[in-house]
Design a protein around this motif. Sequence first.
Motif, short mmCIF file in Angstrom:
data_model
loop_
_atom_site.label_atom_id
_atom_site.label_comp_id
_atom_site.label_asym_id
_atom_site.label_seq_id
_atom_site.Cartn_x
_atom_site.Cartn_y
_atom_site.Cartn_z
N SER A 75 0.95 -1.14 -0.06
CA SER A 75 -0.20 -0.02 0.26
C SER A 75 1.00 1.24 0.00
O SER A 75 2.04 1.28 0.16
N ILE A 76 0.36 2.32 -0.15
CA ILE A 76 0.90 3.59 -0.34
C ILE A 76 1.66 4.06 1.25
O ILE A 76 2.66 4.13 1.30
N ALA A 77 0.85 3.76 2.19
CA ALA A 77 1.27 4.02 3.51
C ALA A 77 2.58 2.87 3.90
O ALA A 77 3.52 3.46 4.41
N ARG A 108 1.11 -1.37 -5.00
CA ARG A 108 -0.27 -1.91 -5.33
C ARG A 108 -0.95 -0.85 -6.43
O ARG A 108 -0.98 0.46 -6.18
N ASN A 109 -1.50 -1.38 -7.30
CA ASN A 109 -2.17 -0.63 -8.35
C ASN A 109 -1.07 0.42 -9.15
O ASN A 109 -1.32 1.47 -9.02
N LYS A 110 0.01 0.07 -9.29
CA LYS A 110 0.79 1.26 -9.49
C LYS A 110 0.72 1.85 -10.68
O LYS A 110 0.23 1.37 -11.85
N ASN A 111 1.12 3.29 -10.72
CA ASN A 111 0.78 4.20 -11.69
C ASN A 111 1.72 5.28 -11.29
O ASN A 111 2.25 5.37 -10.21
N VAL A 112 2.22 6.20 -12.39
CA VAL A 112 3.06 7.28 -12.01
C VAL A 112 2.56 8.22 -10.73
O VAL A 112 3.13 8.72 -9.90
#
Length: 563
Positions: free
Chosen positions: A159-161, A382-386
């Motif tokens: 996750s981002i966190a 997760r759900n990687k994008n720029v």
Amino acid sequence: KGSLILLAAISNATLVASSKKIPIGIPDKSWGVVGYESFHGERPAVARSTTTTTEKKRTAREVAKVPPSPPPRPPKVPEKAVKSSKAASEEATSGVAKSIVGVGLAVGAAALGGSILASQQDKPERSLIEAFSKPVAVKPMIVKNPRKLTIEPREEGASIASEIFNLVKAIVGVGVLSLPAGVAAYGSAPSAFVPAALLITVIGVLSGYGFSLIGKVCSYTGARTYREAWSLSVGEDSSWIPAWFGTLKTFLACLAFSMVLGDTFSSLLETDRNKTLLSVTLLILAPLCLKKDLKSLAPYSLIGVLGMVYTACAMAARWLDGSYSVDGGGELVGELARHLKPKFGEIGMKGVLSSNSLILVCMLSTAYMAHFNAPKFYMELRNKNVQRFNSVVSWGFGVSIFLMGFISLVGFLTFGKACDGLVLNNYAGTDSLMGISRIAVSLSLLFSYPLAFTGCRDGFLDLAKVPMERRSAGIMNFVTIGLLTGITYLATSLTDVSFVLAFGGAMLGNALTYVFPAMMYGAVVKKQKRKGEDLGVFVAMISALLGIVMGGIGAGMALKSLD
């Protein structure tokens, strides 16, 4: 189309029949099947009479012998009854005719629908059977916002966190505790921190921009490692350059971590340095480094980040309560050695114009270095994008800039010109608050080790040209144990690697942080002919130029230290 026509035809026939209440026989097969079979040459069988031709002829002769009886005289019917009978007969005839027309239209529409269905390449009845024969695949779903009913599939990844914690821990290590000495190198008055805060922020933003560029290159090219990003952007022939730079830099960082851990834990436990380092490596470092992904290191990164946060808070508490104040007669200042006692002068902001300010610049040039792991951060998101990756970079580097600036501020304002290279050494050994801080820093350094080691291990695998799909658990474990053995052996044999670390950090770190990301980004924009990114390329090249300047200055100062 055939289904719609078929439905309309059946509805029409049903309506016509029901309007006159005339029963219509239900055929054995549906109109769709009748139409389908008619265009496949499969005519429905018609019931034939079982009476033979001979019997028909004999019956006809017998009928011919019997004289016909005169027809009976019809009874007289009243004129009104005759008229009503004729009307009923005409109405029934009309109803029957309409029913026949309706049925005929239905048959024609069914035949047309059947022809359309038969003209399709895939047989409809076979498609229907196959559709019901297939098993139903159930994919795990999660509801992110029940009120908006937004349902998205659960995907693997960090996750981002989790990535923010990992990134902050990878950046904010024990090196941040040397920054107060960098400020003290050119200033002695409290106002000297103002230009230092500006330098910390600007260099941190440029470092974060370089980290973001690597993620963007990975997004544009599909690269999974630093070397692969270079190969797909700049070129395969020169990909060995960043591979060697990154591998050597992370190897030296792991070596320095091992040496500091050996010194710290042996001092806390009052045991032999080499034996303590061996125990720490076997019991703690090896299990952490054998982990395969960054997501699993999130809990340990949280411990490391909390350790640095506690250290910052403890330093702020000692600055505010005046325990080390010379003028106020702090209760702990008397326990310090003479060269560690707070000392302030009159050199403030103008001191940044002296050449001594380059010491802080050199410290900051590699203080934010975590860039060799940037492809791994991007690939495991997760759900990687720029956009999501830039969120990780913004928060990660933002928190790191704040922590570095805050620790530099309270450390310099507490001890001034007397700041030691490791500011914790300025605090008294009997200071219980800072004693806990020393343990917290040791834990922070301990859990930073796997992140640096991951970059080192991946670098060696890249140099060996081992593709990602062949990096099995056995190979990864073998390389991990081999590298840990070599690093630990060097850490127990060496006692001073300051020159190697200073020179390597200036040359290798600046290239990986500022120069190489700009080169890869500019090359991929040019190769893929991307529009609207001219400003980004320009800023990247400015950052690369500053990296070259800082690297040259740092290498020169490292060489001068040998004199």
